[in-house]
Design a protein around this motif. Structure first.
Motif, PDB file in Angstrom:
ATOM      1  N   VAL A 218       0.822  -1.072  -0.041  1.00 40.02           N
ATOM      2  CA  VAL A 218      -0.024   0.267   0.211  1.00 40.02           C
ATOM      3  C   VAL A 218       0.912   1.276  -0.241  1.00 40.02           C
ATOM      4  O   VAL A 218       1.814   1.521   0.986  1.00 40.02           O
ATOM      5  CB  VAL A 218      -0.930   0.190   1.185  1.00 40.02           C
ATOM      6  N   PHE A 219       0.690   1.879  -0.932  1.00 37.86           N
ATOM      7  CA  PHE A 219       1.581   3.358  -1.153  1.00 37.86           C
ATOM      8  C   PHE A 219       0.833   4.503  -0.877  1.00 37.86           C
ATOM      9  O   PHE A 219      -0.397   4.820  -1.454  1.00 37.86           O
ATOM     10  CB  PHE A 219       1.889   3.522  -2.552  1.00 37.86           C
ATOM     11  N   THR A 220       0.926   5.194  -0.028  1.00 35.86           N
ATOM     12  CA  THR A 220       0.123   6.522   0.497  1.00 35.86           C
ATOM     13  C   THR A 220       1.204   7.678   0.439  1.00 35.86           C
ATOM     14  O   THR A 220       2.412   7.473   0.420  1.00 35.86           O
ATOM     15  CB  THR A 220      -0.365   6.188   1.738  1.00 35.86           C
ATOM     16  N   ALA A 221       0.474   8.700   0.737  1.00 34.50           N
ATOM     17  CA  ALA A 221       1.487  10.042   0.699  1.00 34.50           C
ATOM     18  C   ALA A 221       2.555  10.245   1.903  1.00 34.50           C
ATOM     19  O   ALA A 221       3.450  10.710   1.672  1.00 34.50           O
ATOM     20  CB  ALA A 221       0.432  11.331   0.932  1.00 34.50           C
ATOM     21  N   GLY A 222       2.127   9.244   2.809  1.00 34.56           N
ATOM     22  CA  GLY A 222       3.308   9.368   4.106  1.00 34.56           C
ATOM     23  C   GLY A 222       4.188   8.066   4.043  1.00 34.56           C
ATOM     24  O   GLY A 222       4.888   7.835   4.912  1.00 34.56           O
ATOM     25  N   GLU A 227      14.204   1.331   4.094  1.00 39.60           N
ATOM     26  CA  GLU A 227      15.757   1.145   4.505  1.00 39.60           C
ATOM     27  C   GLU A 227      16.323   2.608   4.753  1.00 39.60           C
ATOM     28  O   GLU A 227      17.038   2.666   5.867  1.00 39.60           O
ATOM     29  CB  GLU A 227      16.547   0.705   3.140  1.00 39.60           C
ATOM     30  N   CYS A 228      15.954   3.808   4.185  1.00 39.87           N
ATOM     31  CA  CYS A 228      16.486   4.866   4.622  1.00 39.87           C
ATOM     32  C   CYS A 228      15.550   5.920   5.269  1.00 39.87           C
ATOM     33  O   CYS A 228      15.940   6.882   5.729  1.00 39.87           O
ATOM     34  CB  CYS A 228      17.116   5.823   3.459  1.00 39.87           C
ATOM     35  N   ASN A 229      14.289   5.445   5.342  1.00 42.14           N
ATOM     36  CA  ASN A 229      13.235   5.990   5.928  1.00 42.14           C
ATOM     37  C   ASN A 229      13.137   7.497   5.579  1.00 42.14           C
ATOM     38  O   ASN A 229      12.528   8.322   6.112  1.00 42.14           O
ATOM     39  CB  ASN A 229      13.596   6.277   7.673  1.00 42.14           C
ATOM     40  N   GLU A 230      13.056   7.712   4.267  1.00 48.42           N
ATOM     41  CA  GLU A 230      12.786   8.902   3.412  1.00 48.42           C
ATOM     42  C   GLU A 230      11.806   8.507   2.419  1.00 48.42           C
ATOM     43  O   GLU A 230      11.455   7.314   2.190  1.00 48.42           O
ATOM     44  CB  GLU A 230      14.154   9.120   2.717  1.00 48.42           C
ATOM     45  N   ARG A 231      11.344   9.451   1.870  1.00 46.43           N
ATOM     46  CA  ARG A 231      10.306   9.436   0.576  1.00 46.43           C
ATOM     47  C   ARG A 231      11.102   8.555  -0.486  1.00 46.43           C
ATOM     48  O   ARG A 231      12.055   8.799  -0.857  1.00 46.43           O
ATOM     49  CB  ARG A 231       9.892  10.792   0.049  1.00 46.43           C
ATOM     50  N   PRO A 232      10.238   7.489  -0.929  1.00 51.11           N
ATOM     51  CA  PRO A 232      10.974   6.532  -1.731  1.00 51.11           C
ATOM     52  C   PRO A 232      10.979   7.192  -3.162  1.00 51.11           C
ATOM     53  O   PRO A 232      10.192   7.848  -3.527  1.00 51.11           O
ATOM     54  CB  PRO A 232       9.822   5.406  -1.962  1.00 51.11           C
TER      55      PRO A 232
END
Length: 281
Positions: A218-222, A227-232
């Motif tokens: 599930v891909f959401t705005a958040g 791995e890097c805990n940033e926006r993919p």
């Protein structure tokens, strides 16, 4: 320790002398047909080593590096050991350089594969033995090379009394230890898979993760990269319910084939399970 340092310096000088002569041959033949030297490089290198051996060890009972430092092989050194020295120093390097051609000469693929395997393990054995010999040399100061230890060769000083080099004991010990450590690191570091080691240590000390394979992604705005805990960036997944940056998951999977999701512990079976995330419009 002082004698051991001189022996070690002699080995380094011998390597430098060989490199200088080898570069001179390269300069002489650079205007010849392209590929001429490359085709016969093992033979040229073996011939050069034989010439060096002929006018140093065979004639003066000492390498050029040893002669520059006023040492030579003493004790029981004779012509027979000089010939064995040439066989081990020149023959072994030539066989290593021509190992692929020797194995390929066998018409039977099975035999060829076995010959390649023999050469491979022989090379690994020699490298390990050389490393062990270096470590022993650092402790006792005798036999700086594996060939010297096999033949029982020990250089002795031929310098007139009072003309030896005066080097501080603490300086010699420190330099030898650092050089030995560098040799150990250069040999051992490339063999370590740090990513696989990190995964095993993490699994050992962290709590058991729940394998979340085959869950819906599930891909959401958040959503953030596991791995890097940033926006993919270029979002991908590998079969579990978490999202990764393409570079994060690809780099980790290339470094460790059994890479696990840091959040759920899911491990992909192969690279084909890494797929881009299809975003619905």
């Amino acid at each position: 320790m002082k004698c051991g340092r001189v022996e070690f310096d002699a080995v380094e000088l011998d390597d430098e002398i060989h490199k200088i002569l080898r570069n001179q041959i390269g300069n002489i033949t650079k205007f010849m047909t392209i590929g001429f030297l490359g085709r016969w490089e093992p033979e040229v290198d073996a011939l050069l080593r034989l010439i060096i051996w002929k006018f140093s060890v065979n004639k003066e009972y000492g390498t050029f590096g040893q002669q520059l430092l006023s040492v030579r092989y003493g004790g029981e050194f004779n012509k027979n050991k000089a010939y064995l020295f040439a066989l081990l120093m020149v023959g072994s390097k030539y066989l290593k350089q021509r190992s692929h051609e020797i194995a390929s000469a066998a018409r039977n693929p099975t035999v060829s594969g076995k010959i390649k395997l023999i050469f491979h393990w022989a090379d690994i054995t020699i490298q390990l033995a050389s490393l062990a010999n270096l470590l022993v040399f650092l402790t006792e100061g005798k036999h700086p090379t594996l060939v010297d230890r096999i033949l029982g060769l020990r250089p002795v000083s031929v310098a007139p009394p009072g003309q030896g080099r005066n080097v501080g004991y603490s300086y010699m010990t420190r330099e030898l230890l650092w050089h030995g450590l560098i040799e150990l690191f250069v040999f051992a570091v490339p063999l370590i898979n740090y990513h696989a080691l990190k995964r095993r240590v993490t699994n050992l000390f962290s709590r058991q993760k729940v394998n979340a394979g085959n869950r819906g992604v599930v891909f959401t705005a958040g959503s953030k990269c596991a791995e890097c805990n940033e926006r993919p960036v270029l979002p991908h997944h590998m079969g579990c319910g978490h999202i990764f940056c393409f570079y994060c998951i690809k780099a980790n999977h290339l470094a460790d084939e059994k890479y696990e999701c840091p959040l759920c512990g899911f491990s992909s079976e192969d690279a084909t399970s890494i797929k881009p995330l299809r975003l619905e419009s």
